[in-house]
Scaffold this active site. Structure first.
Site, PDB file in Angstrom:
ATOM      1  N   GLN A 155       0.806  -1.225   0.000  1.00 36.98           N
ATOM      2  CA  GLN A 155       0.000   0.000   0.000  1.00 36.98           C
ATOM      3  C   GLN A 155       0.841   1.278   0.000  1.00 36.98           C
ATOM      4  OE1 GLN A 155      -3.337   0.235  -0.189  1.00 36.98           O
ATOM      5  NE2 GLN A 155      -3.724  -1.966  -0.129  1.00 36.98           N
ATOM      6  N   CYS A 168     -10.049  -8.433   0.325  1.00 36.72           N
ATOM      7  CA  CYS A 168      -9.645  -9.828   0.486  1.00 36.72           C
ATOM      8  C   CYS A 168     -10.447 -10.542   1.564  1.00 36.72           C
ATOM      9  CB  CYS A 168      -8.153  -9.910   0.805  1.00 36.72           C
ATOM     10  SG  CYS A 168      -7.105  -9.342  -0.541  1.00 36.72           S
TER      11      CYS A 168
END
Length: 378
Positions: free
Chosen positions: A181, A328
Site C-alpha cells: 500500500q 480480500c
C-alpha cells in the site's frame, strides 16, 4: 454503464494507460523466455531489463528479487519459509490475511497495536525470544492507512542480533514488511527501512494484475520455494515468466517512484477537503486511526448508527464505489480484525466505511461522493 466515481484504490488500481500502451507494443512479450530461439532470447532480455528496472527503483539488486503472482504469494513465500519446528514468528495484529494465515501454520504471536494503529514497540520487545526467527510488520495498513515505524522495529531487531551474538546464539532473526500500500505515496527502499524482505504488488500501483515481487536480502539464507517445477528464477519460483506483466510492473513502479511526492501532496489535499465535508454532513462521524501517521489516500470513517453495507449499496447505486473493509476479506462475515485490534467495538465496525483516493480522484469526484453520502445518510 454510466460513469463511476471510484474510491477503492486500496483494493485495486486501474492499469495506467501509458503502461497498457507499451505492453501492447511488445513484440515478443508472449514468447517463453526459457526457449533458445531468437524471439525467446528477445523475451528473456525484456524480462531481465524489466527486473533491473524494478531493482533500481527499489534500491536492491536484481538477484534479490523473486517475481510472484502478487502480494499474497509474496507474503506466503516470506512467511511459510519460517514456520514450523520450534521456530517462532511474530506478526502485528493488523496484518493482511496473507500474512496472518501462513503464520498460523506454526508457532506465532501477535504484536499489539495502539489505538492509532501503530505498533506497540514495548510489546514487540517483550514477545521476542531466542526462538523468534521472523518479525513481519506491514509498512502501511490496507484498512486504516497507518504507517508503521518500520525503522524503529528494525533497530529492535538489530539489538536482538547483537544480544544473541554476545551470548553465542547463532540463530538468525529477520524482518519482513508488506509494502503493497506504500509505493504510490512514500519512498520505499528495503535497505533504508532496515528490512530483510519486502513485498510489493503491481496491482496496487497502476500496473497489471497478478504480478508482484518479494525482495529478499542476500543475508537471508532460509527462504524455500513454494512453487516447484522447471527451476525458473534461480529455482525460487518455478513457472514460465510473465514477461509482459513484469514489463508493465516495471513501468508502473518507475512512474510511482518518480511521482510519489507530488501525488502525495495532491491526494492529501483532496483527502483533507473530503474529511472537512464529511464532518459537515455527519458531525458525529469518527476517523478510525490517527491522521498523523497515515498514508495520504486513506480515510476509514465510522458513521454512528448506520449500517455500512446499506451505505455502501446506496453509494453504489449512485455510481460511487467505496469499501466496508479489505476486499480480500469481503467473503467473511467476521468483523474487521484491524478495527478490533485498535479497540473499535462491533457496532462501530459495522458502521464503518473505507474510502481510498487515487490518480482518478479530482474535485468532481469528491463533490459527487459528498452529495451521494449526504443523500444516503438523510
Amino acid at each position: 454503464m454510466s460513469k463511476i466515481y471510484y474510491f477503492d484504490y486500496a483494493s485495486s488500481t486501474p492499469v495506467d494507460p501509458g503502461v497498457t500502451k507499451k505492453m501492447n507494443e511488445l513484440e515478443f512479450g508472449w514468447v517463453n523466455p526459457s526457449a533458445e530461439y531468437a524471439s525467446a532470447r528477445e523475451a528473456r532480455k525484456i524480462f531481465e531489463d524489466s527486473l533491473q528496472r524494478i531493482a533500481q527503483n527499489l534500491g536492491v539488486k536484481s538477484t534479490e528479487i523473486v517475481i510472484t503472482s502478487g502480494g499474497t504469494e509474496a507474503n506466503n513465500l516470506a512467511l511459510q519459509s519460517f514456520v514450523g519446528d520450534d521456530r517462532e514468528v511474530l506478526i502485528s495484529s493488523v496484518e493482511h490475511a496473507s500474512v496472518i494465515e501462513p503464520a498460523k501454520l506454526g508457532k506465532h504471536k501477535m504484536i499489539k497495536v495502539k489505538a492509532s494503529g501503530r505498533l506497540d514497540i514495548d510489546d514487540l520487545k517483550n514477545k521476542i525470544n531466542d526462538q523468534t526467527i521472523l518479525v513481519s510488520v506491514m509498512l502501511v495498513n490496507n484498512e486504516i492507512g497507518t504507517i508503521q515505524p518500520i525503522r524503529e522495529v528494525a533497530k529492535v531487531i538489530d539489538e536482538v542480533r547483537k544480544d544473541r551474538a554476545s551470548r553465542n546464539i547463532t540463530s538468525p532473526i529477520y524482518l519482513h514488511t508488506d509494502a503493497c500500500q506504500a509505493l504510490n505515496y512514500i519512498a520505499v527502499n528495503p535497505t533504508r527501512l532496515g528490512v530483510d524482505m519486502m513485498t510489493v504488488n503491481s496491482g496496487k500501483i497502476y500496473g497489471p494484475k497478478s504480478v508482484g515481487a518479494l525482495c529478499i536480502s542476500s543475508k537471508v539464507k532460509d527462504i524455500y520455494p513454494q512453487i516447484l517445477g522447471g527451476g525458473q528464477q534461480r529455482s525460487m519460483r518455478s513457472g514460465t515468466e510473465n514477461v509482459g506483466g513484469v514489463y508493465g510492473f516495471s513501468l508502473a513502479l518507475e512512474k510511482a517512484v518518480k511521482n510519489h511526492k507530488s501525488e502525495e501532496k495532491r491526494i492529501a489535499d483532496l483527502r483533507d477537503s473530503l474529511l472537512t465535508s464529511i464532518f459537515k454532513i455527519c458531525p458525529e462521524a469518527v476517523v478510525n486511526g490517527s491522521l498523523d501517521n497515515r498514508i495520504a489516500n486513506n480515510l476509514n470513517i465510522t458513521f454512528p448508527d448506520q449500517d455500512n453495507e446499506r451505505l455502501m449499496m446506496l453509494l453504489d447505486e449512485a455510481g460511487v464505489c467505496v469499501a466496508t473493509g479489505s476486499a480480500c476479506s469481503a467473503s467473511s462475515d467476521e468483523p474487521s480484525h484491524v478495527l478490533r485490534a485498535i479497540g473499535i467495538g462491533e457496532p462501530e465496525i459495522k458502521s464503518s466505511l473505507r474510502i481510498t483516493l487515487g490518480r482518478g480522484t479530482d474535485e468532481e469526484a469528491i463533490s459527487k461522493l459528498c452529495q451521494s453520502l449526504a443523500n444516503s445518510l438523510a
